[in-house]
Design a protein around this motif. Structure first.
Motif, PDB file in Angstrom:
ATOM      1  N   GLY A  58       0.751  -1.261  -0.150  1.00  0.00           N
ATOM      2  CA  GLY A  58      -0.099   0.122   0.074  1.00  0.00           C
ATOM      3  C   GLY A  58       0.823   1.228  -0.020  1.00  0.00           C
ATOM      4  O   GLY A  58       2.048   1.292   0.318  1.00  0.00           O
ATOM      5  N   ALA A  59       0.249   2.347  -0.255  1.00  0.00           N
ATOM      6  CA  ALA A  59       0.818   3.727  -0.341  1.00  0.00           C
ATOM      7  C   ALA A  59      -0.106   4.697   0.031  1.00  0.00           C
ATOM      8  O   ALA A  59      -1.172   4.616  -0.536  1.00  0.00           O
ATOM      9  CB  ALA A  59       1.545   4.053  -1.651  1.00  0.00           C
ATOM     10  N   VAL A  60       0.323   5.812   0.345  1.00  0.00           N
ATOM     11  CA  VAL A  60      -0.615   6.999   0.527  1.00  0.00           C
ATOM     12  C   VAL A  60       0.182   8.384   0.140  1.00  0.00           C
ATOM     13  O   VAL A  60       1.271   8.435   0.392  1.00  0.00           O
ATOM     14  CB  VAL A  60      -1.010   7.175   1.953  1.00  0.00           C
ATOM     15  CG1 VAL A  60      -2.134   8.439   1.979  1.00  0.00           C
ATOM     16  CG2 VAL A  60      -1.065   6.158   3.074  1.00  0.00           C
ATOM     17  N   PHE A  61      -0.303   9.023  -0.803  1.00  0.00           N
ATOM     18  CA  PHE A  61       0.210  10.053  -1.361  1.00  0.00           C
ATOM     19  C   PHE A  61      -0.445  11.439  -1.673  1.00  0.00           C
ATOM     20  O   PHE A  61      -1.555  11.168  -1.729  1.00  0.00           O
ATOM     21  CB  PHE A  61       1.153   9.762  -2.563  1.00  0.00           C
ATOM     22  CG  PHE A  61       0.312   8.970  -3.706  1.00  0.00           C
ATOM     23  CD1 PHE A  61      -0.365   9.858  -4.501  1.00  0.00           C
ATOM     24  CD2 PHE A  61       0.197   7.556  -3.576  1.00  0.00           C
ATOM     25  CE1 PHE A  61      -1.331   9.111  -5.661  1.00  0.00           C
ATOM     26  CE2 PHE A  61      -0.778   6.920  -4.512  1.00  0.00           C
ATOM     27  CZ  PHE A  61      -1.491   7.596  -5.463  1.00  0.00           C
ATOM     28  N   LEU A  62       0.066  12.385  -1.892  1.00  0.00           N
ATOM     29  CA  LEU A  62      -0.613  13.799  -2.493  1.00  0.00           C
ATOM     30  C   LEU A  62      -1.037  13.487  -3.939  1.00  0.00           C
ATOM     31  O   LEU A  62      -0.011  13.048  -4.822  1.00  0.00           O
ATOM     32  CB  LEU A  62      -0.017  15.208  -2.204  1.00  0.00           C
ATOM     33  CG  LEU A  62       0.496  15.341  -0.983  1.00  0.00           C
ATOM     34  CD1 LEU A  62       1.576  16.371  -0.897  1.00  0.00           C
ATOM     35  CD2 LEU A  62      -0.775  15.828  -0.410  1.00  0.00           C
ATOM     36  N   TRP A  63      -2.151  13.848  -4.311  1.00  0.00           N
ATOM     37  CA  TRP A  63      -2.793  13.491  -5.693  1.00  0.00           C
ATOM     38  C   TRP A  63      -1.991  14.247  -6.490  1.00  0.00           C
ATOM     39  O   TRP A  63      -1.833  13.795  -7.747  1.00  0.00           O
ATOM     40  CB  TRP A  63      -4.188  13.634  -5.768  1.00  0.00           C
ATOM     41  CG  TRP A  63      -4.732  15.050  -5.828  1.00  0.00           C
ATOM     42  CD1 TRP A  63      -4.263  16.014  -5.303  1.00  0.00           C
ATOM     43  CD2 TRP A  63      -5.297  15.717  -7.110  1.00  0.00           C
ATOM     44  NE1 TRP A  63      -4.853  17.436  -5.669  1.00  0.00           N
ATOM     45  CE2 TRP A  63      -5.251  17.003  -6.896  1.00  0.00           C
ATOM     46  CE3 TRP A  63      -5.696  15.320  -8.485  1.00  0.00           C
ATOM     47  CZ2 TRP A  63      -5.787  17.886  -8.098  1.00  0.00           C
ATOM     48  CZ3 TRP A  63      -5.996  15.886  -9.303  1.00  0.00           C
ATOM     49  CH2 TRP A  63      -6.541  17.314  -9.066  1.00  0.00           C
ATOM     50  N   ASP A  64      -1.641  15.607  -6.350  1.00  0.00           N
ATOM     51  CA  ASP A  64      -1.022  16.286  -7.416  1.00  0.00           C
ATOM     52  C   ASP A  64       0.540  16.016  -7.557  1.00  0.00           C
ATOM     53  O   ASP A  64       1.224  16.779  -8.483  1.00  0.00           O
ATOM     54  CB  ASP A  64      -1.367  17.884  -7.325  1.00  0.00           C
ATOM     55  CG  ASP A  64      -1.125  18.293  -5.913  1.00  0.00           C
ATOM     56  OD1 ASP A  64      -0.524  17.516  -5.040  1.00  0.00           O
ATOM     57  OD2 ASP A  64      -1.218  19.348  -5.518  1.00  0.00           O
ATOM     58  N   SER A  65       1.261  15.694  -6.573  1.00  0.00           N
ATOM     59  CA  SER A  65       2.736  15.614  -6.821  1.00  0.00           C
ATOM     60  C   SER A  65       3.177  14.152  -6.696  1.00  0.00           C
ATOM     61  O   SER A  65       4.161  13.821  -6.969  1.00  0.00           O
ATOM     62  CB  SER A  65       3.054  16.404  -5.686  1.00  0.00           C
ATOM     63  OG  SER A  65       2.944  16.135  -4.432  1.00  0.00           O
ATOM     64  N   GLY A  66       2.365  13.244  -5.998  1.00  0.00           N
ATOM     65  CA  GLY A  66       2.900  11.829  -5.735  1.00  0.00           C
ATOM     66  C   GLY A  66       3.658  11.582  -4.628  1.00  0.00           C
ATOM     67  O   GLY A  66       4.266  10.618  -4.213  1.00  0.00           O
ATOM     68  N   SER A  67       3.957  12.795  -3.798  1.00  0.00           N
ATOM     69  CA  SER A  67       4.850  12.639  -2.531  1.00  0.00           C
ATOM     70  C   SER A  67       4.113  12.079  -1.630  1.00  0.00           C
ATOM     71  O   SER A  67       2.853  12.289  -1.112  1.00  0.00           O
ATOM     72  CB  SER A  67       4.855  14.123  -2.052  1.00  0.00           C
ATOM     73  OG  SER A  67       5.373  15.002  -3.177  1.00  0.00           O
ATOM     74  N   SER A  68       4.836  11.223  -1.033  1.00  0.00           N
ATOM     75  CA  SER A  68       4.145  10.309   0.286  1.00  0.00           C
ATOM     76  C   SER A  68       3.594  11.092   1.271  1.00  0.00           C
ATOM     77  O   SER A  68       4.284  12.095   1.729  1.00  0.00           O
ATOM     78  CB  SER A  68       5.352   9.322   0.761  1.00  0.00           C
ATOM     79  OG  SER A  68       4.850   8.739   1.668  1.00  0.00           O
ATOM     80  N   VAL A  69       2.726  10.739   2.111  1.00  0.00           N
ATOM     81  CA  VAL A  69       2.161  11.297   3.154  1.00  0.00           C
ATOM     82  C   VAL A  69       1.655  10.036   4.134  1.00  0.00           C
ATOM     83  O   VAL A  69       0.818  10.152   4.909  1.00  0.00           O
ATOM     84  CB  VAL A  69       0.546  12.142   2.845  1.00  0.00           C
ATOM     85  CG1 VAL A  69       1.138  13.333   2.387  1.00  0.00           C
ATOM     86  CG2 VAL A  69      -0.359  11.349   2.205  1.00  0.00           C
TER      87      VAL A  69
END
Length: 610
Positions: free
Chosen positions: A128-139
């Protein structure tokens, strides 16, 4: 434009036994969406005949979810790619594409501000992964599981919480952002795979559903267990999907026990049990609560609109194709047009002209058990079909019921069926021709000296044309109950793929693997009338317009061409008619309305202006 796409009859969801199917809901309440192969299908929930298909994924898509804003959809495929695309424009422009991990994406969740996305599935090193939709940066990081993660959801109120469920029989609880693993729910809760997890809209609770038939409720903020819904067991079979009511007071659960249950959460009781059938294909693998609509998906792919007033019979059931369509024909009865299509699972669909109401059905009874190769309607209002189950069937269009007696078994696999007047049909089989009259085999021709590929019967009767893999068309005369070779052959550039006489019998069109269509003039002793070039790959199918002056061709190149018999240079080109697969079937409803099918399991209707 000389052509316009008027209607799309979309495919059903592609289903797999024992695997949950996610239906996404439009936050505005107008649409729902699901996946089939490389397609994401968006359908209007009040009028499901209104559909749109997104086809930009290079691999099979497993899940698609609307952003809470309603402006974007995120869809994930088996390769681990997630595409975020626009819902407001017809061409669905791609906004971003990411690959959070390598492997199947099984579920997607957005935060309520439409800024963060969580994806889970079957990665190699992470699930799994969680990220910002507009940059792909992990959150944050999704950890805490040792096996595939099946489901994810995010609390739609602050403070945010995230929950995952997995094949390791556990659910994990996260706080954030950035999201951090807090703890795993008690291993003793679910005894088998946890298939689904969903937060209530108000964020106060979340529920998990497992293959052990149990549903558990937890506190949305702390993750503490509240209760086992329904006591020891919520369902007699595995539970595959959950969906909450908009007011968070009820939820529905879909199960392999072929039921959907409507639960009063506060009372911990199932207030309604919807019974969807007794067959294996009636197992329920997905569900959605959208405004006042309660939807569920059967293993068959059928979409059920559940009726709270009559739990034993859905308000409506959306039927259709979930597998590749191989053949198509149309027929008029009492002034109304019907479209018949056959797919590789043996299913034949009936679509009426009033399909904008979403009305379609299949034949009752036991039909073909394998791929339907070709279908045609004869003069007695019977659908004549042949399939890879080595049978030829004659099915009454008025009764709409398969008959065990109107069935002809053949020794070798039929490739093509052609119908003619006076009860004649011609089956083109591997190395064999079979003439049928009045639903019975009357003559068989073996030792042909060529491999037959396609056949056509002259509408006036008396002549059968058979196209071979040797690039020749062989003409036979029908004399009583026999086929007699006329000793005349017609040459075409390559192995024949399809052929058809014009409705008035004046012309014979022959398509071949060398991308050419040759039209012969019947009255002039089958002299060559014209050759038609334009396709970039093998031509698969042909269909004559009722005006006998035009015909359509479809090919492996996804192109449909509309030709004028007397002028090979006058043509209309429909590029990417079905963007993902070749054209498998063509038929005309009238002189200006063409119907096309493909292996994308959808049917399209086009308006043509010459």
């Amino acid at each position: 434009m000389p052509y316009e796409l008027k209607k799309v009859f979309a495919s059903l969801p592609q289903m797999e036994r024992g695997v949950s199917k996610i239906i996404g809901g439009d936050p505005k309440g107008n649409n729902f969406l699901y996946t089939n192969g490389k397609s994401v299908v968006i359908r209007n929930i009040d009028n499901p005949a209104i559909a749109d298909i997104y086809t930009e994924h290079p691999h099979s898509v497993l899940v698609a979810k609307y952003a809470p804003s309603g402006f974007y959809i995120a869809s994930g495929d088996v390769s681990g790619k997630i595409r975020i695309w626009d819902t407001t424009q017809k061409d669905h422009l791609l906004k971003y594409e990411y690959q959070p991990f390598s492997g199947k994406i099984k579920d997607i969740a957005w935060t309520e501000d439409s800024k963060r996305i969580a994806v889970v599935g079957e990665g190699r090193e992470k699930f799994g992964a969680v990220f910002l939709w507009d940059s792909g940066s992990s959150v944050g990081e999704i950890t805490g599981h040792s096996k595939i993660i099946n489901s994810v959801d995010i609390k739609q109120t602050r403070p945010y919480r995230l929950v995952t469920s997995s094949d390791d029989n556990c659910s994990a609880f996260f706080e954030g952002p950035p999201f951090k693993f807090k703890f795993t729910m008690s291993v003793s809760d679910h005894g088998r795979f946890v298939n689904c997890v969903r937060f209530s809209p108000d964020g106060n609770r979340f529920a998990t559903a497992g293959a052990d038939g149990q549903i558990f409720l937890y506190d949305g903020k702390t993750g503490e267990k509240i209760v086992a819904l329904g006591g020891a067991k919520a369902h007699d079979g595995g539970v595959y999907a959950l969906s909450w009511s908009p007011d968070s007071s009820h939820l529905i659960s879909a199960s392999g026990d072929k039921t959907v249950k409507l639960w009063d959460v506060a009372g911990n009781v199932a207030v309604t049990t919807f019974h969807l059938g007794t067959d294996v294909l009636d197992q329920q693998l997905g569900c959605l609560w959208q405004k006042e609509h309660l939807l569920s998906i059967s293993l068959s792919g059928y979409i059920n609109y559940l009726d709270r007033n009559n739990p034993n019979r859905p308000l409506r059931t959306l039927k259709g194709h979930s597998k590749a369509i191989h053949c198509l024909t149309v027929h008029k009865n009492e002034g109304r047009s019907y479209i018949y299509s056959g797919s590789n699972d043996g299913y034949i669909n009936i679509l009426s002209q009033s399909w904008m109401t979403g009305t379609n059905d299949g034949f009752s009874g036991k039909g073909h058990s394998n791929l339907v190769s070709k279908i045609a309607v004869d003069g007695d209002d019977q659908l004549v079909s042949c399939g890879m189950d080595d049978t030829i069937r004659f099915t009454s269009l008025t009764k709409k019921e398969y008959s065990a007696s109107d069935l002809v078994k053949v020794d070798v696999q039929p490739k093509c069926i052609a119908v003619g007047p006076r009860g004649y049909s011609l089956a083109v089989c591997i190395g064999q021709l079979i003439l049928l009259k009045d639903k019975k085999k009357c003559f068989t021709l073996d030792s042909l000296g060529f491999e037959p590929e396609a056949g056509a019967l002259h509408p006036g009767g008396g002549t059968a044309a058979v196209g071979g893999a040797d690039g020749k068309v062989y003409l036979y005369s029908i004399q009583g109950n026999t086929l007699k070779a006329e000793g005349k052959t017609l040459e075409v550039p390559g192995p024949v793929t399809d052929m058809a006489f014009s409705n008035d019998g004046a012309f014979l069109a022959v398509a071949d693997e060398k991308k050419v269509i040759t039209v012969f003039s019947v009255a002039d002793g089958y002299t060559g009338k014209n050759e038609f070039y334009g396709h970039h790959a093998k031509v698969i199918c042909l269909a004559w317009s009722p005006d006998n002056e035009h015909f359509a061709s479809g090919g492996m190149d996804m192109l449909v061409y509309l030709w004028t018999v007397n002028n090979a240079d006058k043509r209309i080109k429909i590029p990417d008619a079905h963007r993902l697969h070749h054209i498998s079937g063509l038929a005309w409803l009238d002189e200006h309305t063409l119907v096309t099918t493909s292996h994308d399991a959808s049917i399209k209707q086009w308006t043509i202006k010459f």
